[in-house]
Design an enzyme around this catalytic site. Structure first.
Site, short mmCIF file in Angstrom:
data_model
loop_
_atom_site.label_atom_id
_atom_site.label_comp_id
_atom_site.label_asym_id
_atom_site.label_seq_id
_atom_site.Cartn_x
_atom_site.Cartn_y
_atom_site.Cartn_z
CB SER A 171 -0.95 -0.03 1.21
OG SER A 171 -1.84 1.05 1.17
CB THR A 172 1.36 4.04 2.41
OG1 THR A 172 -0.05 4.20 2.58
CG2 THR A 172 2.05 5.39 2.41
CG HIS A 198 -4.20 -0.96 -0.74
ND1 HIS A 198 -3.91 -0.95 0.60
CD2 HIS A 198 -4.70 -2.20 -1.00
CE1 HIS A 198 -4.24 -2.11 1.13
NE2 HIS A 198 -4.71 -2.89 0.18
CG MET A 291 -0.65 3.78 6.37
SD MET A 291 -1.59 5.33 6.56
CE MET A 291 -2.18 5.58 4.89
CG ASP A 294 -5.48 -5.81 2.36
OD1 ASP A 294 -6.10 -6.87 2.60
OD2 ASP A 294 -5.45 -5.30 1.22
#
Length: 350
Positions: A171-172, A198, A291, A294
């Site tokens: 993600s991030t 993401h 973050m 998941d």
């Protein structure tokens, strides 16, 4: 904790006001200044020393990409890009992440977004996360060369009889991380790679195209009912869950727009859980920077149902340690590795 000092750079006075007002709704954020273009923004950074900068990509005088490169060279700190979801906007966003931007927020309806309030929670969350990751921003703009290598454990002999799958969730900080490790895989890789990053619709295609240009293997967005091939990396399209199913001895990609899972679509858990239904494969599942949590539940399913190996990115090389930390704490990870060790460990395991 002291309030996060933010500088807002946007060529629209209207957008500067809207973005500032949204950020000031958080008691943890203080907007200490605004700038109408990149040149003025650089001057304000030198003067005000903000913790985090929000930066519009499309601006006159000095555009967002050029401004970002100057910031990362002279005043390295977390920068969150605001961009349109046009093809050009998406391409420039992916470039900005390669240049060192911390993350990005898509403007809901173009350069002047009257509905920018729709992304308020996401914007505030990313600004707060950027402050926490401030000390790691320098790493974003540098190529990681080498890390000390560990001795690898000998693998079980039965692994050699199984076909291998590689699955990656992030993600991030993920786009810049993927741009460092995907090009490490060799052209003759005897396995497919499935990637969940993401991202909203429109941006994953640009990410896939950039990775494809940089890599020895083919990288593309996954397509519904597409047959899976070795040596190809499939990225879940933004806005769609990606699953892998088996039919008549072949693997196929399956996409759907079903409900978000814990706020995400695509979801790492959805991908990993689909792989847990494939009995005659070994899966190497990697959870990288990001973050939240998941991927943890999906990795647990993989470990319970199949021959799977879990890899988590180390804290010192993760921009945000949330996703890897969650998997480690759930005791579903076999290896915790520095970023540039991961592709070599994967190749050893398959």
């Amino acid at each position: 904790m002291s309030r996060v000092k933010v500088l807002v750079i946007d060529d629209s006075a209207f957008m500067r006001k809207l973005i500032s007002d949204l950020l000031l709704e958080s008691p943890s954020i203080d907007v200490i200044g605004t700038a109408k273009n990149g040149k003025e923004g650089i001057e304000k950074i030198a003067e005000l020393d903000p913790d985090v900068v929000t930066l519009d990509i499309e601006m006159p005088v000095l555009n967002g990409l050029d401004t970002l490169q100057i910031i990362m060279d002279k005043f390295p700190r977390p920068v969150i890009m605001l961009s349109s979801s046009t093809k050009e906007g998406a391409e420039n966003t992916i470039k900005s992440l390669a240049f060192g931007a911390f993350d990005f927020i898509p403007k809901p309806s173009g350069s002047i977004s009257l509905d920018i309030f729709k992304v308020k929670e996401e914007l505030i969350a990313k600004v707060l996360a950027a402050k926490r990751a401030k000390e790691k921003v320098q790493m974003l703009k540098k190529e990681i060369d080498t890390f000390p290598r560990k001795e690898m454990m000998k693998e079980k002999s039965h692994r050699q009889r199984k076909k291998s799958l590689i699955a990656i969730g992030t993600s991030t900080g993920g786009p810049s991380t993927l741009q460092k490790i995907v090009p490490c895989f060799p052209k003759n890789l005897n396995s497919p790679i499935f990637i969940v990053q993401h991202m909203p619709p429109g941006f994953t295609k640009s990410l896939a195209e950039r990775l494809n240009e940089m890599s020895n293997i083919e990288v593309k967005e996954g397509e519904h009912q597409e047959i899976v091939r070795n040596g190809v990396a499939y990225i879940a399209p933004g806005g769609s869950h990606m699953k892998v199913i088996e039919k008549q001895g072949n693997l196929f990609i399956e996409l759907d727009q079903s409900e978000k899972k814990r706020g995400h679509r695509p979801s790492v858990d959805v991908l990993f859980e689909s792989l847990s239904n494939l009995k005659y494969y070994q899966t190497i599942a990697c959870i990288l920077t990001g973050m939240g949590s998941d991927g943890t539940k999906g990795l647990k399913a993989l470990k319970e149902r199949t021959d799977a190996t879990g890899i988590a990115q180390s804290e010192k090389t993760s921009i945000i340690f949330g996703m890897p930390k969650s998997a480690i704490q759930a005791n579903v990870v076999d290896y915790v590795e520095d970023l540039m060790e991961i592709p070599y460990l994967i190749q050893k395991l398959i």
